[in-house]
Each structure stands twice: as structure tokens, then as C-alpha cells.
Scaffold this active site. Sequence first.
Site, PDB file in Angstrom:
ATOM      1  N   LEU A 115     104.914  50.672  75.593  1.00  0.00           N
ATOM      2  CA  LEU A 115     105.217  49.584  74.661  1.00  0.00           C
ATOM      3  C   LEU A 115     106.687  49.164  75.553  1.00  0.00           C
ATOM      4  N   GLU A 138     104.535  44.163  69.209  1.00  0.00           N
ATOM      5  CA  GLU A 138     105.217  45.125  69.961  1.00  0.00           C
ATOM      6  C   GLU A 138     106.839  45.260  69.531  1.00  0.00           C
ATOM      7  N   THR A 171      98.824  50.816  66.108  1.00  0.00           N
ATOM      8  CA  THR A 171      98.946  50.255  64.716  1.00  0.00           C
ATOM      9  C   THR A 171      97.820  50.491  63.690  1.00  0.00           C
ATOM     10  N   GLU A 172      97.987  50.741  62.696  1.00  0.00           N
ATOM     11  CA  GLU A 172      96.966  51.047  61.428  1.00  0.00           C
ATOM     12  C   GLU A 172      97.347  50.089  60.499  1.00  0.00           C
ATOM     13  N   ASP A 192     113.270  42.749  63.503  1.00  0.00           N
ATOM     14  CA  ASP A 192     114.058  43.516  62.585  1.00  0.00           C
ATOM     15  C   ASP A 192     113.976  45.023  63.378  1.00  0.00           C
ATOM     16  N   ALA A 217     105.487  46.692  78.114  1.00  0.00           N
ATOM     17  CA  ALA A 217     104.789  45.295  77.496  1.00  0.00           C
ATOM     18  C   ALA A 217     105.924  44.304  76.995  1.00  0.00           C
TER      19      ALA A 217
HETATM   20  P1  TGC Z   1     111.857  58.488  67.090  1.00  0.00           P
HETATM   21  O1  TGC Z   1     111.905  59.677  66.473  1.00  0.00           O
HETATM   22  O2  TGC Z   1     113.040  57.497  67.382  1.00  0.00           O
HETATM   23  O3  TGC Z   1     111.218  58.656  68.480  1.00  0.00           O
HETATM   24  C1  TGC Z   1     109.717  59.583  68.775  1.00  0.00           C
HETATM   25  C2  TGC Z   1     110.029  59.949  70.047  1.00  0.00           C
HETATM   26  O4  TGC Z   1     109.674  58.720  71.036  1.00  0.00           O
HETATM   27  C3  TGC Z   1     110.793  58.512  71.866  1.00  0.00           C
HETATM   28  N1  TGC Z   1     111.389  57.010  71.883  1.00  0.00           N
HETATM   29  C4  TGC Z   1     110.669  56.421  73.028  1.00  0.00           C
HETATM   30  N2  TGC Z   1     110.433  56.804  74.178  1.00  0.00           N
HETATM   31  C5  TGC Z   1     110.141  55.553  74.976  1.00  0.00           C
HETATM   32  N3  TGC Z   1     110.316  54.362  74.799  1.00  0.00           N
HETATM   33  C6  TGC Z   1     110.964  54.085  73.540  1.00  0.00           C
HETATM   34  N4  TGC Z   1     111.166  52.785  73.435  1.00  0.00           N
HETATM   35  C7  TGC Z   1     111.068  55.069  72.757  1.00  0.00           C
HETATM   36  N5  TGC Z   1     111.815  54.787  71.634  1.00  0.00           N
HETATM   37  C8  TGC Z   1     111.654  56.214  71.029  1.00  0.00           C
HETATM   38  C9  TGC Z   1     112.036  59.416  71.529  1.00  0.00           C
HETATM   39  O5  TGC Z   1     112.788  59.657  72.345  1.00  0.00           O
HETATM   40  C10 TGC Z   1     111.243  60.580  70.818  1.00  0.00           C
HETATM   41  O6  TGC Z   1     110.796  61.360  71.831  1.00  0.00           O
HETATM   42  P2  TGC Z   1     110.698  62.915  71.282  1.00  0.00           P
HETATM   43  O7  TGC Z   1     110.417  63.439  72.901  1.00  0.00           O
HETATM   44  O8  TGC Z   1     112.291  63.453  70.859  1.00  0.00           O
HETATM   45  O9  TGC Z   1     110.046  63.194  70.541  1.00  0.00           O
HETATM   46  O10 TGC Z   1     110.519  57.541  66.510  1.00  0.00           O
HETATM   47  P3  TGC Z   1     110.715  56.873  65.043  1.00  0.00           P
HETATM   48  O11 TGC Z   1     109.178  57.209  64.504  1.00  0.00           O
HETATM   49  O12 TGC Z   1     111.870  57.092  64.486  1.00  0.00           O
HETATM   50  O13 TGC Z   1     110.491  55.313  65.470  1.00  0.00           O
HETATM   51  C11 TGC Z   1     111.388  54.755  66.326  1.00  0.00           C
HETATM   52  C12 TGC Z   1     110.857  53.140  66.412  1.00  0.00           C
HETATM   53  C13 TGC Z   1     110.904  52.584  65.018  1.00  0.00           C
HETATM   54  C14 TGC Z   1     111.694  52.541  67.381  1.00  0.00           C
HETATM   55  C15 TGC Z   1     109.324  53.092  66.886  1.00  0.00           C
HETATM   56  O14 TGC Z   1     108.611  53.658  66.195  1.00  0.00           O
HETATM   57  C16 TGC Z   1     108.923  51.758  67.249  1.00  0.00           C
HETATM   58  O15 TGC Z   1     109.138  51.254  68.256  1.00  0.00           O
HETATM   59  N6  TGC Z   1     108.147  50.997  66.130  1.00  0.00           N
HETATM   60  C17 TGC Z   1     107.682  49.762  66.405  1.00  0.00           C
HETATM   61  C18 TGC Z   1     106.423  49.909  66.627  1.00  0.00           C
HETATM   62  C19 TGC Z   1     105.544  48.771  67.699  1.00  0.00           C
HETATM   63  O16 TGC Z   1     106.116  48.138  68.506  1.00  0.00           O
HETATM   64  N7  TGC Z   1     104.170  48.849  67.778  1.00  0.00           N
HETATM   65  C20 TGC Z   1     103.643  48.211  68.717  1.00  0.00           C
HETATM   66  C21 TGC Z   1     102.288  48.416  68.546  1.00  0.00           C
HETATM   67  S1  TGC Z   1     101.354  47.823  70.125  1.00  0.00           S
HETATM   68  C22 TGC Z   1     101.190  46.100  70.148  1.00  0.00           C
HETATM   69  O17 TGC Z   1     102.148  45.240  69.061  1.00  0.00           O
HETATM   70  C23 TGC Z   1     100.608  45.175  71.174  1.00  0.00           C
HETATM   71  S2  TGC Z   1     100.577  43.461  70.851  1.00  0.00           S
HETATM   72  C24 TGC Z   1     100.141  43.338  72.496  1.00  0.00           C
HETATM   73  C25 TGC Z   1     100.107  41.863  72.659  1.00  0.00           C
HETATM   74  O18 TGC Z   1      99.303  41.395  72.342  1.00  0.00           O
HETATM   75  O19 TGC Z   1     100.655  41.314  73.751  1.00  0.00           O
HETATM   76  P1  FAD Z   2     105.598  46.265  58.792  1.00  0.00           P
HETATM   77  O1  FAD Z   2     105.678  47.204  59.665  1.00  0.00           O
HETATM   78  O2  FAD Z   2     104.368  46.425  57.651  1.00  0.00           O
HETATM   79  O3  FAD Z   2     106.707  45.457  58.531  1.00  0.00           O
HETATM   80  C1  FAD Z   2     106.643  44.284  57.604  1.00  0.00           C
HETATM   81  C2  FAD Z   2     107.914  43.855  57.512  1.00  0.00           C
HETATM   82  O4  FAD Z   2     109.009  44.892  57.178  1.00  0.00           O
HETATM   83  C3  FAD Z   2     108.648  43.306  58.897  1.00  0.00           C
HETATM   84  O5  FAD Z   2     109.347  42.191  58.549  1.00  0.00           O
HETATM   85  C4  FAD Z   2     109.331  44.418  59.351  1.00  0.00           C
HETATM   86  O6  FAD Z   2     110.229  44.047  60.378  1.00  0.00           O
HETATM   87  C5  FAD Z   2     110.057  45.156  58.243  1.00  0.00           C
HETATM   88  N1  FAD Z   2     110.400  46.397  58.288  1.00  0.00           N
HETATM   89  C6  FAD Z   2     109.579  47.222  58.367  1.00  0.00           C
HETATM   90  N2  FAD Z   2     110.212  48.482  58.673  1.00  0.00           N
HETATM   91  C7  FAD Z   2     111.442  48.078  58.527  1.00  0.00           C
HETATM   92  C8  FAD Z   2     112.993  48.860  58.531  1.00  0.00           C
HETATM   93  N3  FAD Z   2     112.899  50.061  58.817  1.00  0.00           N
HETATM   94  N4  FAD Z   2     114.128  48.036  58.313  1.00  0.00           N
HETATM   95  C9  FAD Z   2     113.944  46.850  58.057  1.00  0.00           C
HETATM   96  N5  FAD Z   2     112.619  46.194  58.103  1.00  0.00           N
HETATM   97  C10 FAD Z   2     111.545  46.732  58.233  1.00  0.00           C
HETATM   98  N6  FAD Z   2      98.937  46.812  67.563  1.00  0.00           N
HETATM   99  C11 FAD Z   2      98.580  47.627  68.454  1.00  0.00           C
HETATM  100  O7  FAD Z   2      98.698  48.833  68.287  1.00  0.00           O
HETATM  101  N7  FAD Z   2      97.769  47.281  69.527  1.00  0.00           N
HETATM  102  C12 FAD Z   2      97.584  45.635  69.597  1.00  0.00           C
HETATM  103  O8  FAD Z   2      97.001  45.508  70.919  1.00  0.00           O
HETATM  104  C13 FAD Z   2      98.264  44.969  68.689  1.00  0.00           C
HETATM  105  N8  FAD Z   2      97.920  43.489  69.011  1.00  0.00           N
HETATM  106  C14 FAD Z   2      98.380  42.784  67.992  1.00  0.00           C
HETATM  107  C15 FAD Z   2      98.210  41.460  68.175  1.00  0.00           C
HETATM  108  C16 FAD Z   2      98.591  40.415  66.799  1.00  0.00           C
HETATM  109  C17 FAD Z   2      98.342  39.079  67.181  1.00  0.00           C
HETATM  110  C18 FAD Z   2      99.379  40.884  65.770  1.00  0.00           C
HETATM  111  C19 FAD Z   2     100.035  40.013  64.765  1.00  0.00           C
HETATM  112  C20 FAD Z   2      99.734  42.243  65.868  1.00  0.00           C
HETATM  113  C21 FAD Z   2      99.209  43.067  66.797  1.00  0.00           C
HETATM  114  N9  FAD Z   2      99.495  44.581  66.757  1.00  0.00           N
HETATM  115  C22 FAD Z   2      98.918  45.384  67.605  1.00  0.00           C
HETATM  116  C23 FAD Z   2     100.329  45.102  65.301  1.00  0.00           C
HETATM  117  C24 FAD Z   2     101.599  44.799  65.630  1.00  0.00           C
HETATM  118  O9  FAD Z   2     102.459  45.811  66.611  1.00  0.00           O
HETATM  119  C25 FAD Z   2     102.103  45.164  64.211  1.00  0.00           C
HETATM  120  O10 FAD Z   2     101.795  44.217  63.539  1.00  0.00           O
HETATM  121  C26 FAD Z   2     103.614  45.463  63.996  1.00  0.00           C
HETATM  122  O11 FAD Z   2     104.210  46.426  64.897  1.00  0.00           O
HETATM  123  C27 FAD Z   2     104.261  45.189  62.780  1.00  0.00           C
HETATM  124  O12 FAD Z   2     103.677  46.198  61.921  1.00  0.00           O
HETATM  125  P2  FAD Z   2     103.082  45.507  60.457  1.00  0.00           P
HETATM  126  O13 FAD Z   2     102.450  44.273  60.795  1.00  0.00           O
HETATM  127  O14 FAD Z   2     102.512  46.697  59.810  1.00  0.00           O
HETATM  128  O15 FAD Z   2     104.391  45.181  59.788  1.00  0.00           O
END
Ligand code: TGC
Ligand code: FAD
Length: 395
Positions: free
Chosen positions: A243, A367, A136-137, A371, A246
Site C-alpha cells: 500500500l 488506500e 479489504t473484506e 481519517d 500505491a
Molecule cells: P499495526 O499493528 O500498526 O501494524 C501491523 C504491522 O504492519 C506494519 N506497518 C506497516 N508496514 C509497512 N508500511 C506501513 N504503512 C505500515 N503500517 C504498519 C507494522 O510495523 C506492523 O509490523 P510488525 O512487524 O510489527 O507486525 O497495524 P494496525 O492493525 O494497528 O493498522 C494500522 C493501520 C490502520 C495504519 C493499517 O491497518 C492501515 O493502513 N489501514 C488502512 C487499510 C487500507 O489502506 N486498505 C487499502 C486496501 S487496498 C486498496 O484500497 C486499493 S485501491 C487501489 C486503487 O484502485 O488505486
Molecule cells: P470503514 O473502514 O468501515 O470506514 C468507514 C468510516 O469510518 C470512514 O470514514 C473511516 O475513515 C472511519 N474510520 C474507520 N476507522 C476509524 C478510526 N479508527 N478512527 C476514525 N475513523 C475511522 N481494497 C482492496 O483491498 N483492494 C482494492 O483493489 C480496492 N479497490 C477499491 C476501489 C474502490 C473504488 C473503492 C471505493 C474501494 C476499494 N478498496 C480496495 C477498499 C478500500 O481500501 C476501503 O474502502 C477502505 O480501506 C475503507 O474501508 P471501508 O470502506 O470498509 O470503510
Amino acid sequence: MPAPDPLDFIDISSRLSDEERLIQDTVSSFVANELLPDVPEWFEEARLPREVANGLGGIGVLGMHLEGYGCAGSSATSYGLACLELEAGDSGLRSFMSVQGSLAMFAIWRYGSEAQKEQWLPRMARGEAVGCFGLTEPDAGSDPGSMRTRARRDGDDWVLNGQKMWITNGSMADVAVVWAKTDEGVRGFLVPRGTQGFSTQDIHNKLSLRASVTSELLLDDCRLPGDALLSDAGGLGAPLSCLDEARYGIVWGAIGAARSCYEAAREYAMTREQFGQPIGGFQLTQAKLADMAVEVNRGLLLALHLGRLKDENRLRPEQVSLGKLANVNAALNVARQARTVLGANGITLEYPVIRHMNNLESVLTYEGTADIHALVVGGSVTGMQAFRATAKRSG
Ligand code: TGC
Ligand code: FAD
């Protein structure tokens, strides 16, 4: 047949193997004896001591679902049960384990070279080295594909510039897994603590996940040798696959937090008296407890089912999304209802409920937000992805 156990109403434990129950009991006892007595203080002081890593390494839960390199190679279900018990303590504890085992270690285990695995995984499994995962950024959260962090080649080296935000374990980490854009798409890099041009800064004033370290990572002309690249990771699919691991843990973990809230509310309702009787004798309180029992048991069944699918290598990312969406929402409902049962006591750290409730607001967001997971499930059931303004029909 005996009456249902209020704490395991539909007897889910009878569906677990002896080994799974042993792992669950081990983690549960460790949390109760070694961590829980201090968790409210850590939450209040907004810190997570480094020794927690060694403790969790000591009971073998860090990277427990990975094979080799000092990892236990446990089943996905056992890993889920460990997440459940840790999050029954605090989401910050499960977060630590998720980031260490499922994000940082999994990335190295799945995409790293043999040398990288040997260098980091055994120490990380023991909790001697801590990892973090920087995706994340500030301007790229739900849409990580829009990240701005860049890595460019300079001879054999890589030079990274950019900023990562909200990174769990960031300033504690001995190694950061950093995802950056290159001319060949998104790639992953191992950035050891102390590398020139790499620094961290903690994020303060959080009212959620307080017993957890959350940081910014700053990369300012950070020069890395060529072998810092995770050579098998190409494209955004690589971090997203981490992801999936996790998020699967959260399906279980969220129900641990919910169970803790339900247990606290039940116990309180049996002893707190108003209008001359325990409040648990009032129909409205019983309706709340029944709702909580439904949510906890249903959530646990879902987690167990997804765990069994994962153990058979049949779990799809979309199904993980459904699980995370359902169980985090369920846990928040339970926490909010439990909070009301405790009345004014529900807002203090004397009881675990408001701590869980506040934590779950982060769990709902990280994670992948609720939404985003709704859109993953919605896209799967309609064949139309709706992440971007124009819906496109897939396939
Ligand atoms: P899209 O074009 O759909 O996909 C890009 C490429 O990725 C592949 N793919 C996946 N592969 C494995 N697992 C999945 N769940 C996958 N989803 C997509 C896809 O097949 C494609 O592959 P290729 O080979 O064709 O390039 O990507 P998009 O940019 O449209 O985004 C899809 C979306 C929105 C689902 C994805 O960006 C997303 O999941 N966004 C949410 C971001 C997120 O969850 N961030 C979490 C950051 S880490 C964190 O929060 C840690 S907290 C940890 C803690 O404290 O517990
Ligand atoms: P945004 O993406 O800006 O979203 C804001 C709102 O818009 C949300 O309600 C969202 O659902 C909505 N939204 C966005 N896009 C859409 C859409 N297409 N349609 C409808 N609604 C939409 N990240 C890491 O990489 N590593 C970590 O270890 C990590 N740890 C974390 C720990 C904590 C305590 C927290 C709070 C966050 C952490 N994160 C980490 C970041 C986390 O993964 C992001 O906060 C999360 O993915 C959402 O991104 P954002 O906060 O920028 O919200």
C-alpha cells in the site's frame, strides 16, 4: 523573465530531468490521443476495456518502478509523473496502473519466489496478464487486521475460505493476490483465474470510479498448491508495504485530476460570457482560479519532494500518509471549485470536472481513508496511536 505559464505557474517542469520530462510527455500524449477520447463513454457505461491494459503495457508504465522481469526500473519520480498524467485522464486509469504495478506486481516482485516472478511479472508488465489485490473484506476495511478470510494447510496444499470486497480489476484479473489469516498470521497467496472454488462478482451502481472494474472475490474451499504462497510475506506489514507504493502514486495522481479540473475551469472562464464579459474577468472567479492554482502547484511541489525522498530511499510511510491526505483533499477542493466555475455545464460529462470530482470521493476512501492517514500523521507527531478506542503512548 517571462511571465509565469498559467499551466505551470511556478515552473516545476524546470526541476525535472530530461528523462523525467520525456516519460511525462509520453504518458500525457498516450492519454490524450488513445484514452481520453473514450473515457467519458467508459465512465457513462461503467466499464474499462481490457485493451487498456495492453496499451499501458505498450508504453511501459506497468510496474515501471520495478527492476528486472521486463520492468523498466524507472525512478520513483518518473513513476509519479506517469500516475499524474494517467489520473489527469481519469482516476480509473491511474487505479488500474496502481493496482497492477504497485499492488499486484510489487507484491510478487517483493515477496514472491523466483518461479512466481518469472511466471507473472513479464506478462503483467506487457499488460498481457492483469492482477488484482484482495485485502479489504465486507467487515474489514480500515482495519485489515480483523480480516476473516482463512487459509489452512491440507497436506502440501492450502485451502482458502472467505470473501474480499471492493477489489479493483477483480473480474478482469488473471491472478489475484489474496491476503488471508493462517495459524502463522497474515500471508499472501497467488490465486489464478479459473482456480476451482474461486469466483468474482462485479459491484454495480457505482457513481464514482465508473471507468474501473470493482469486484468481490469469493473463496469457497479454494485449493491452491503449496507454491501459491508468497513465501517472503509474513504478517500484516507485507500488504501494508504494498500500500505504501500505491499510496505514493496517489500523491501524484490526485494532482493530475486537480490539474485537469483547473485547466477546464480556466479555459471556461476565459470564454464564457455573462453580464457582457468573460466570467474570468470577475474577481470572484479569479479568486477561485487563484486558489486552484495554489492547490495544484503546492500539491505538485509536495509530490516532487516526496518523490525525490523516495528516490533517495528516505521516504517513510508516515510521510506518504501526509502526502496522500494533503493532495487528495487539495484535489477535491479544486474539483469542487472548478465545478462551480462551469455552472450547469459543470455537471455534465462534456467536461471532465464532475467525473474527476466523483472519482476523487473514492480516492479519498481507498488506500486508507483520509481519517486513517490523519491518524497515522497524528500518531507520528504525538507518539500516541489513536486507531483504537484507548490511546496508547508508543516508545
Ligand atoms: P499495526 O499493528 O500498526 O501494524 C501491523 C504491522 O504492519 C506494519 N506497518 C506497516 N508496514 C509497512 N508500511 C506501513 N504503512 C505500515 N503500517 C504498519 C507494522 O510495523 C506492523 O509490523 P510488525 O512487524 O510489527 O507486525 O497495524 P494496525 O492493525 O494497528 O493498522 C494500522 C493501520 C490502520 C495504519 C493499517 O491497518 C492501515 O493502513 N489501514 C488502512 C487499510 C487500507 O489502506 N486498505 C487499502 C486496501 S487496498 C486498496 O484500497 C486499493 S485501491 C487501489 C486503487 O484502485 O488505486
Ligand atoms: P470503514 O473502514 O468501515 O470506514 C468507514 C468510516 O469510518 C470512514 O470514514 C473511516 O475513515 C472511519 N474510520 C474507520 N476507522 C476509524 C478510526 N479508527 N478512527 C476514525 N475513523 C475511522 N481494497 C482492496 O483491498 N483492494 C482494492 O483493489 C480496492 N479497490 C477499491 C476501489 C474502490 C473504488 C473503492 C471505493 C474501494 C476499494 N478498496 C480496495 C477498499 C478500500 O481500501 C476501503 O474502502 C477502505 O480501506 C475503507 O474501508 P471501508 O470502506 O470498509 O470503510
